[in-house]
Design a protein around this motif. Structure first.
Motif, short mmCIF file in Angstrom:
data_model
loop_
_atom_site.label_atom_id
_atom_site.label_comp_id
_atom_site.label_asym_id
_atom_site.label_seq_id
_atom_site.Cartn_x
_atom_site.Cartn_y
_atom_site.Cartn_z
N LEU A 176 0.82 -1.21 0.00
CA LEU A 176 0.00 0.00 0.00
C LEU A 176 0.85 1.26 0.00
N ILE A 177 2.02 1.19 0.65
CA ILE A 177 2.88 2.38 0.71
C ILE A 177 4.30 2.11 0.26
N GLU A 178 4.60 0.90 -0.19
CA GLU A 178 5.96 0.59 -0.63
C GLU A 178 6.35 1.48 -1.80
N GLY A 179 7.51 2.13 -1.67
CA GLY A 179 8.00 2.98 -2.75
C GLY A 179 7.26 4.28 -2.90
N VAL A 180 6.41 4.60 -1.92
CA VAL A 180 5.61 5.82 -1.99
C VAL A 180 5.91 6.69 -0.78
N GLN A 181 6.10 7.98 -1.01
CA GLN A 181 6.27 8.90 0.10
C GLN A 181 4.96 8.99 0.87
N PRO A 182 4.99 8.67 2.17
CA PRO A 182 3.73 8.68 2.93
C PRO A 182 3.25 10.11 3.22
N THR A 183 2.57 10.69 2.25
CA THR A 183 2.06 12.05 2.40
C THR A 183 0.80 12.04 3.26
N PRO A 184 0.43 13.19 3.83
CA PRO A 184 -0.81 13.25 4.61
C PRO A 184 -2.04 12.79 3.83
N MET A 185 -2.09 13.08 2.53
CA MET A 185 -3.25 12.69 1.73
C MET A 185 -3.35 11.17 1.60
N ILE A 186 -2.20 10.52 1.34
CA ILE A 186 -2.20 9.06 1.20
C ILE A 186 -2.56 8.40 2.52
N VAL A 187 -1.97 8.88 3.60
CA VAL A 187 -2.24 8.29 4.91
C VAL A 187 -3.68 8.56 5.33
N ALA A 188 -4.22 9.70 4.96
CA ALA A 188 -5.63 9.99 5.28
C ALA A 188 -6.55 8.99 4.58
N ASP A 189 -6.25 8.68 3.31
CA ASP A 189 -7.03 7.67 2.59
C ASP A 189 -6.89 6.30 3.26
N LEU A 190 -5.66 5.99 3.68
CA LEU A 190 -5.40 4.71 4.34
C LEU A 190 -6.22 4.58 5.63
N VAL A 191 -6.17 5.59 6.48
CA VAL A 191 -6.90 5.55 7.75
C VAL A 191 -8.40 5.50 7.51
#
Length: 315
Positions: A176-191
């Protein structure tokens, strides 16, 4: 007595004033300021990025307490006392837990009594609540304190479950986050997807006040209705392909925080706190899952809250 004063437990006339004062104040909190508060709180804790218990349980309550205006020097004590207090909210609690909950409630009441009686400038959140109480000519001091403690208790286990279940999702699906900068937008979608897919609050109850018909079934006064929030999250009519974990799910519908008039007013705040906690953890772990996480779930009738073990322990 404190439990009976909580606005979330009743919709009677006596609970309208705290609801009308606190709900708009919660909605007015600028979630973009939470990142700064989280950063300050992290600096007061011991090992929040390595001790997952502290990340899950202590950090969120400290953030909520800071928003309320509790001095930073008292945040860890408030978090501990809040965790003690939530022990009385479960029917699985034993006498030891109930005793600790009683002492926790007394101490939290003392802290908020001092805070409310202080002549110093209150937090914007607390000032907003007090202004609304004054405008409504509502001065039930004990009920206000009970509901401030209620905000902490609601933040405690539910947000801990949201953070913990997000870590489990990343453990199970690291791509889900491999090779991706964990930005607030990505983490917000994840949560947000974790809140739907692996809800920290699985169910809740409603009690029938008078005879009515729901879904073609007659309910009598006093009946108990078990509301399966986690099941509603998997309804294919509202979330297509509901059993798949989709980070970029469109038009996501989540019932973990209730809905309509029963929707938790702290929904946005809880999601933001969880998001910021996960960002803190990810930024401190260049290879997030170089070690295997081990966990089990705390005993609960309605919560899905993991507890993690150190590497050398077994489940």
């Amino acid at each position: 007595m404190m439990f009976g004063r909580l606005m979330r437990m009743n919709e009677g006339a006596g609970h309208l004033c705290p609801r009308r004062a606190i709900e708009p104040a919660l909605a007015a909190i600028e979630t973009r300021n939470i990142a700064e508060i989280v950063a300050r709180v992290v600096g007061t804790l011991d090992y929040p990025v390595d001790n997952l218990d502290e990340l899950m349980f202590t950090l969120p309550v400290c953030v909520m307490a800071a928003v309320t205006g509790v001095p930073f020097s008292q945040l860890k004590e408030v978090a501990k006392r809040t965790r003690d207090f939530v022990g009385c909210l479960s029917p699985l609690s034993d006498e030891v837990q109930l005793g600790a909950a009683h002492r926790g409630a007394i101490r939290l009441s003392e802290i908020f009594t001092t805070l409310l009686g202080s002549g110093e400038l209150k937090s914007r959140f607390l000032s907003d609540i007090l202004s609304r109480c004054e405008a409504a000519a509502w001065g039930d001091h004990d009920a206000l304190i009970a509901n401030l403690i209620g905000l902490l208790s609601q933040t405690c286990e539910a947000t801990a479950g949201l953070i913990g279940n997000t870590l489990i999702a990343l453990q199970r699906e690291p791509h889900l986050i491999e090779g991706v900068q964990p930005t607030p937008m990505i983490v917000a979608d994840l949560v947000a997807e974790v809140a739907r897919y692996d809800s920290p609050v699985q169910n809740t109850r409603r009690f029938v006040a008078k005879r009515c018909t729901v879904g073609g079934r007659v309910l009598e006064e006093g009946d108990t209705v078990l509301v399966l929030l986690a099941s509603a999250n998997r309804d294919p009519d509202v979330n297509p392909d509901p059993d798949s974990f989709l980070l970029r799910r469109t038009q996501r519908r989540t019932f973990s925080f209730g809905a309509a008039r029963h929707e938790c007013p702290g929904r946005a705040l809880a999601l933001t706190i969880a998001c910021e906690a996960i960002l803190v953890w990810l930024h401190s772990h260049p290879v997030p899952f170089a070690r295997l996480l081990r966990w089990s779930y705390l005993p609960s009738h309605n919560g899905r809250i993991p507890t993690f073990y150190p590497d050398e322990e077994t489940r």
